[in-house]
Enzyme design. Structure first.
Site, PDB file in Angstrom:
ATOM      1  N   ASP A 105       0.848  -1.200   0.000  1.00  0.00           N
ATOM      2  CA  ASP A 105       0.000   0.000   0.000  1.00  0.00           C
ATOM      3  C   ASP A 105       0.876   1.241   0.000  1.00  0.00           C
ATOM      4  OD1 ASP A 105      -2.114  -1.721   0.372  1.00  0.00           O
ATOM      5  OD2 ASP A 105      -2.074  -1.482   2.551  1.00  0.00           O
TER       6      ASP A 105
HETATM    7  N1  URA Z   1      -1.084  -5.973   3.876  1.00  0.00           N
HETATM    8  C1  URA Z   1      -1.554  -4.707   3.934  1.00  0.00           C
HETATM    9  O1  URA Z   1      -2.564  -4.450   4.569  1.00  0.00           O
HETATM   10  N2  URA Z   1      -0.873  -3.752   3.279  1.00  0.00           N
HETATM   11  C2  URA Z   1       0.256  -3.979   2.594  1.00  0.00           C
HETATM   12  O2  URA Z   1       0.833  -3.050   2.023  1.00  0.00           O
HETATM   13  C3  URA Z   1       0.740  -5.298   2.552  1.00  0.00           C
HETATM   14  C4  URA Z   1       0.048  -6.282   3.200  1.00  0.00           C
END
Ligand code: URA
Length: 276
Positions: A105
């Site tokens: 993310d």
């Molecule tokens: N899980 C998440 O919630 N975000 C990420 O970036 C990776 C795994």
């Protein structure tokens, strides 16, 4: 090179997925539809298309690299909205065909792999490979035994139950270190008032404003999975960092920097992807 291998190496689909595309008549070579599985193509000369779009030949030498993704970068190689993207941080000109293996993310930091070999990328992300990705999360509230156990067993998200996970609630020095590492980038990126950042750094105790550090190892890679799992047990994520991917640790690579993996590291990854 066999057509399905060409498509898999180019990152279009897994080998099985490529066979399905061929079987469905969606693949053309030099303008002619191909339904034969064994068809051979010359990667340099033949023009291969899927659904009318040209597939560029896979790079000859495979390159795999890791990036320490900083907070605030979107995991994509192209962006129409001129946001900060991970493509700005890796040498894609030097390694044509480089693409991110999965995604983090925008506000997640840590280990993000890139590969010029689509087949390896698909294998690493396939749930069959069961490659464990380990994260450290700073979360709201005090995570108790019951919540940790629920995460360990698997929780039910809106897209189905999660597989059992590795869970460790950090305490003492480990929590202090994790909190330092997690709060600083988050505070800088969000231009957090100093008071708020200090409170967050100090906050892993009991009472109002308390937070915890949790290490979580998962074998799947669903969208925002770690954030959703922790929210599901009542502990929304404040900051999230990926410290390892299968056999690879981020180590001391500074945020925003990348390095090419050596042959032994790539072999270890391929082994992990094959479930060995
Ligand atoms: N899980 C998440 O919630 N975000 C990420 O970036 C990776 C795994």
């Amino acid at each position: 090179m066999r057509l399905q291998k060409f498509l898999a190496r180019a990152g279009v689909a897994s080998r099985r997925g490529a066979e399905e595309l061929i079987g469905a008549g969606r693949v053309r070579v030099n303008g002619a539809a191909v339904a034969e599985m064994g068809t051979k193509v010359d990667p340099e000369r033949d023009v291969v298309e899927v659904d009318g779009a040209r597939v560029l030949p896979p790079a000859g030498e495979r390159t795999v690299l890791m990036l320490h993704k900083p907070v605030g970068y979107v995991t994509t190689m192209r962006d129409a909205h001129a946001r900060r993207i991970v493509a700005d941080l890796v040498p894609s000109g030097r390694y044509p065909g480089l693409f991110p293996v999965g995604r983090l993310d925008r506000d997640t930091t840590g280990l993000l792999l890139f590969s010029t070999d689509g087949e390896l990328g698909h294998a690493l992300l396939h749930p069959r490979g069961h490659v464990t990705k380990r994260y450290v999360a700073l979360v709201e509230g005090v995570v108790g035994r019951r919540e940790a156990e629920a995460l360990r067993r698997g929780v039910v998200l809106d897209d189905g139950p999660t597989l059992p996970a590795e869970v460790e609630v950090l305490s003492g020095r480990a929590a202090d270190l994790a909190r330092e590492a997690l709060v600083l980038p988050e505070a800088q990126a969000k231009k957090m008032p100093r008071e708020q950042a200090r409170a967050l750094r100090a906050g892993c105790g009991a009472g109002a404003g308390a937070c915890s550090c949790v290490r979580l190892g998962i074998r799947e890679g669903r969208n925002r999975q770690v954030r959703r799992m922790l929210a599901c047990v009542g502990h929304p994520v404040l900051a999230l960092h990926r410290e390892s991917f299968g056999p690879l640790d981020l180590g001391s690579l500074p945020a925003g920097e990348w390095r090419v993996l050596d042959a032994a590291e790539v072999a270890a990854l391929a082994k992990a992807a094959a479930g060995e």
